[in-house]
Design a protein around this motif. Structure first.
Motif, PDB file in Angstrom:
ATOM      1  N   ALA A 113      -0.407 -11.278  79.209  1.00 22.01           N
ATOM      2  CA  ALA A 113      -1.570 -11.068  80.078  1.00 22.01           C
ATOM      3  C   ALA A 113      -1.240  -9.956  81.068  1.00 22.01           C
ATOM      4  CB  ALA A 113      -1.914 -12.352  80.828  1.00 22.01           C
ATOM      5  N   ILE A 114      -2.176  -9.035  81.239  1.00 16.33           N
ATOM      6  CA  ILE A 114      -1.990  -7.913  82.155  1.00 16.33           C
ATOM      7  C   ILE A 114      -3.151  -7.899  83.139  1.00 16.33           C
ATOM      8  CG2 ILE A 114      -1.754  -5.412  82.348  1.00 16.33           C
ATOM      9  CD1 ILE A 114      -0.789  -5.702  79.275  1.00 16.33           C
ATOM     10  N   ILE A 115      -2.825  -7.951  84.418  1.00 15.77           N
ATOM     11  CA  ILE A 115      -3.833  -7.952  85.465  1.00 15.77           C
ATOM     12  C   ILE A 115      -3.655  -6.684  86.296  1.00 15.77           C
ATOM     13  CG2 ILE A 115      -2.427  -9.294  87.069  1.00 15.77           C
ATOM     14  CD1 ILE A 115      -5.026 -10.552  88.097  1.00 15.77           C
ATOM     15  N   LYS A 116      -4.778  -6.087  86.674  1.00 17.08           N
ATOM     16  CA  LYS A 116      -4.756  -4.883  87.503  1.00 17.08           C
ATOM     17  C   LYS A 116      -5.653  -5.124  88.707  1.00 17.08           C
ATOM     18  CE  LYS A 116      -5.621   0.046  87.532  1.00 17.08           C
ATOM     19  NZ  LYS A 116      -6.268   1.164  86.857  1.00 17.08           N
ATOM     20  N   VAL A 117      -5.138  -4.825  89.897  1.00 17.28           N
ATOM     21  CA  VAL A 117      -5.883  -4.999  91.140  1.00 17.28           C
ATOM     22  C   VAL A 117      -5.964  -3.651  91.845  1.00 17.28           C
ATOM     23  CG1 VAL A 117      -5.971  -6.187  93.356  1.00 17.28           C
ATOM     24  CG2 VAL A 117      -5.062  -7.372  91.357  1.00 17.28           C
ATOM     25  N   ASP A 118      -7.180  -3.204  92.138  1.00 18.40           N
ATOM     26  CA  ASP A 118      -7.424  -1.971  92.882  1.00 18.40           C
ATOM     27  C   ASP A 118      -8.058  -2.324  94.214  1.00 18.40           C
ATOM     28  OD1 ASP A 118      -6.602  -0.152  90.832  1.00 18.40           O
ATOM     29  OD2 ASP A 118      -8.505  -0.523  89.809  1.00 18.40           O
ATOM     30  N   THR A 119      -7.586  -1.686  95.281  1.00 17.73           N
ATOM     31  CA  THR A 119      -8.162  -1.919  96.605  1.00 17.73           C
ATOM     32  C   THR A 119      -8.517  -0.583  97.243  1.00 17.73           C
ATOM     33  OG1 THR A 119      -6.000  -1.880  97.684  1.00 17.73           O
ATOM     34  CG2 THR A 119      -6.826  -4.017  96.981  1.00 17.73           C
ATOM     35  N   GLU A 120      -9.501  -0.634  98.124  1.00 17.87           N
ATOM     36  CA  GLU A 120      -9.899   0.543  98.875  1.00 17.87           C
ATOM     37  C   GLU A 120     -10.373   0.092 100.248  1.00 17.87           C
ATOM     38  OE1 GLU A 120     -13.425   3.608  98.333  1.00 17.87           O
ATOM     39  OE2 GLU A 120     -11.914   3.796  96.751  1.00 17.87           O
ATOM     40  N   GLN A 121      -9.885   0.764 101.281  1.00 15.90           N
ATOM     41  CA  GLN A 121     -10.230   0.391 102.653  1.00 15.90           C
ATOM     42  C   GLN A 121     -10.474   1.655 103.463  1.00 15.90           C
ATOM     43  OE1 GLN A 121     -10.393  -2.871 103.714  1.00 15.90           O
ATOM     44  NE2 GLN A 121     -11.209  -2.113 105.632  1.00 15.90           N
ATOM     45  N   SER A 122     -11.545   1.658 104.242  1.00 12.82           N
ATOM     46  CA  SER A 122     -11.832   2.781 105.138  1.00 12.82           C
ATOM     47  C   SER A 122     -11.350   2.436 106.537  1.00 12.82           C
ATOM     48  CB  SER A 122     -13.329   3.074 105.169  1.00 12.82           C
ATOM     49  OG  SER A 122     -13.764   3.506 103.919  1.00 12.82           O
ATOM     50  N   PHE A 123     -10.705   3.426 107.175  1.00 10.10           N
ATOM     51  CA  PHE A 123     -10.211   3.216 108.526  1.00 10.10           C
ATOM     52  C   PHE A 123     -10.202   4.569 109.232  1.00 10.10           C
ATOM     53  CE2 PHE A 123      -6.709   2.901 111.624  1.00 10.10           C
ATOM     54  CZ  PHE A 123      -7.164   1.810 112.359  1.00 10.10           C
ATOM     55  N   GLY A 124     -10.919   4.642 110.334  1.00 12.90           N
ATOM     56  CA  GLY A 124     -10.945   5.878 111.128  1.00 12.90           C
ATOM     57  C   GLY A 124     -11.498   7.064 110.369  1.00 12.90           C
ATOM     58  N   GLY A 125     -12.483   6.837 109.506  1.00 13.03           N
ATOM     59  CA  GLY A 125     -13.085   7.926 108.750  1.00 13.03           C
ATOM     60  C   GLY A 125     -12.300   8.328 107.514  1.00 13.03           C
ATOM     61  N   SER A 131      -3.349   0.628  93.952  1.00 13.82           N
ATOM     62  CA  SER A 131      -3.522  -0.065  92.684  1.00 13.82           C
ATOM     63  C   SER A 131      -2.199  -0.729  92.324  1.00 13.82           C
ATOM     64  CB  SER A 131      -3.929   0.927  91.607  1.00 13.82           C
ATOM     65  OG  SER A 131      -4.078   0.292  90.373  1.00 13.82           O
ATOM     66  N   ASN A 132      -2.287  -1.911  91.755  1.00  9.53           N
ATOM     67  CA  ASN A 132      -1.093  -2.625  91.340  1.00  9.53           C
ATOM     68  C   ASN A 132      -1.415  -3.372  90.050  1.00  9.53           C
ATOM     69  OD1 ASN A 132       1.514  -3.574  91.387  1.00  9.53           O
ATOM     70  ND2 ASN A 132       1.103  -5.203  92.849  1.00  9.53           N
ATOM     71  N   SER A 133      -0.458  -3.433  89.162  1.00  5.88           N
ATOM     72  CA  SER A 133      -0.656  -4.215  87.937  1.00  5.88           C
ATOM     73  C   SER A 133       0.577  -5.068  87.698  1.00  5.88           C
ATOM     74  CB  SER A 133      -0.935  -3.308  86.741  1.00  5.88           C
ATOM     75  OG  SER A 133       0.170  -2.493  86.470  1.00  5.88           O
ATOM     76  N   GLU A 134       0.354  -6.156  86.997  1.00  2.63           N
ATOM     77  CA  GLU A 134       1.429  -7.096  86.693  1.00  2.63           C
ATOM     78  C   GLU A 134       1.173  -7.676  85.317  1.00  2.63           C
ATOM     79  OE1 GLU A 134       3.069 -11.349  88.380  1.00  2.63           O
ATOM     80  OE2 GLU A 134       2.255  -9.906  89.825  1.00  2.63           O
ATOM     81  N   SER A 135       2.234  -7.968  84.597  1.00  2.84           N
ATOM     82  CA  SER A 135       2.088  -8.601  83.293  1.00  2.84           C
ATOM     83  C   SER A 135       2.857  -9.914  83.277  1.00  2.84           C
ATOM     84  CB  SER A 135       2.566  -7.680  82.173  1.00  2.84           C
ATOM     85  OG  SER A 135       3.914  -7.351  82.351  1.00  2.84           O
ATOM     86  N   GLU A 136       2.384 -10.826  82.472  1.00  2.00           N
ATOM     87  CA  GLU A 136       2.991 -12.147  82.326  1.00  2.00           C
ATOM     88  C   GLU A 136       3.116 -12.478  80.849  1.00  2.00           C
ATOM     89  OE1 GLU A 136       4.181 -14.703  84.271  1.00  2.00           O
ATOM     90  OE2 GLU A 136       4.054 -13.377  85.998  1.00  2.00           O
ATOM     91  N   LEU A 137       4.220 -13.064  80.482  1.00  2.00           N
ATOM     92  CA  LEU A 137       4.465 -13.499  79.105  1.00  2.00           C
ATOM     93  C   LEU A 137       4.372 -15.016  79.061  1.00  2.00           C
ATOM     94  CD1 LEU A 137       5.398 -12.674  76.232  1.00  2.00           C
ATOM     95  CD2 LEU A 137       7.734 -13.002  77.033  1.00  2.00           C
ATOM     96  N   GLY A 138       3.664 -15.536  78.086  1.00  3.01           N
ATOM     97  CA  GLY A 138       3.529 -16.979  77.935  1.00  3.01           C
ATOM     98  C   GLY A 138       3.288 -17.342  76.477  1.00  3.01           C
ATOM     99  N   LEU A 139       3.073 -18.617  76.232  1.00  2.00           N
ATOM    100  CA  LEU A 139       2.859 -19.124  74.881  1.00  2.00           C
ATOM    101  C   LEU A 139       1.411 -19.543  74.687  1.00  2.00           C
ATOM    102  CD1 LEU A 139       6.045 -21.350  74.568  1.00  2.00           C
ATOM    103  CD2 LEU A 139       5.716 -19.019  73.726  1.00  2.00           C
ATOM    104  N   ASN A 140       0.948 -19.465  73.469  1.00  2.00           N
ATOM    105  CA  ASN A 140      -0.382 -19.939  73.081  1.00  2.00           C
ATOM    106  C   ASN A 140      -0.234 -21.208  72.253  1.00  2.00           C
ATOM    107  OD1 ASN A 140      -1.762 -17.728  74.175  1.00  2.00           O
ATOM    108  ND2 ASN A 140      -1.550 -16.549  72.302  1.00  2.00           N
ATOM    109  N   LEU A 141      -1.183 -22.119  72.435  1.00  2.00           N
ATOM    110  CA  LEU A 141      -1.225 -23.336  71.638  1.00  2.00           C
ATOM    111  C   LEU A 141      -2.688 -23.752  71.537  1.00  2.00           C
ATOM    112  CD1 LEU A 141       0.539 -25.421  70.207  1.00  2.00           C
ATOM    113  CD2 LEU A 141       0.605 -26.718  72.338  1.00  2.00           C
TER     114      LEU A 141
END
Length: 180
Positions: A113-125, A131-141
């Protein structure tokens, strides 16, 4: 992680290429469908996700087959945070019922599973983001059924994906597979 993914895809491809009768015997099926997954990574934003799935199934014999699929869950946004998730699954299927048009099977395998998180913030004009992404390895059943139609096989699956990792979820999927 990349080495594991590439190795799995290469192994699946070599098995397909080694069987010179694969296409003549209709041992290969390609298809896709819709999936519905429960929350993952303990993010409230990812609860009850809807996505699309593309998959391939190769029959080794009457009892065993291999399955590879890619699932893309529709992105979600909350405030200034965008979250997207996709998963790659390599499964083995054991067919325990095969009668005329109906086939029932159990499945077990690997989930990435691969998740990607993007953030954007305005401050003072000015706008800041990251952006950050992370992957996880697991089993299916899980388990699934196929019903043969005149033009394709209608399938439905229920599986626990990502067991043993932080990206575990219950996934329900349905779609069509076409013999090649």
């Amino acid at each position: 992680m990349k080495k594991l993914l590439v190795s799995g895809i290469l192994l699946f491809g070599m098995v397909l290429l080694n069987n010179s009768n694969a296409f003549a015997q209709n041992d290969l099926k390609l298809g896709g469908g819709l999936v519905f997954g429960s929350g993952v990574f303990d993010f409230d934003e990812l609860d009850n996700d809807l996505g699309i799935k593309v998959d391939g199934v190769y029959s080794f014999n009457e009892e065993f087959r291999g399955n590879a699929d890619l699932v893309f869950f529709f992105p979600k946004s909350e405030g200034n945070v965008d979250v997207s998730l996709f998963s790659i699954n390599l499964n083995g299927n054991y067919i325990f019922l095969s009668e005329e048009e109906l086939t029932a099977y159990g499945l077990a395998g690997i989930n990435i599973a691969i998740i990607k998180v993007d953030t954007e913030q305005s401050f003072g004009g000015q706008t800041f983001g990251g952006s950050n992404s992370e992957s996880e390895l697991g089993l299916n059943l899980g388990a699934g059924v196929e019903y043969g139609l005149d033009f394709a096989d209608l399938f439905g699956e229920l599986k626990f994906a990502g067991l043993g990792g932080d990206a575990d979820q219950l996934v329900i999927g349905a779609g069509l597979r076409f013999a090649i």
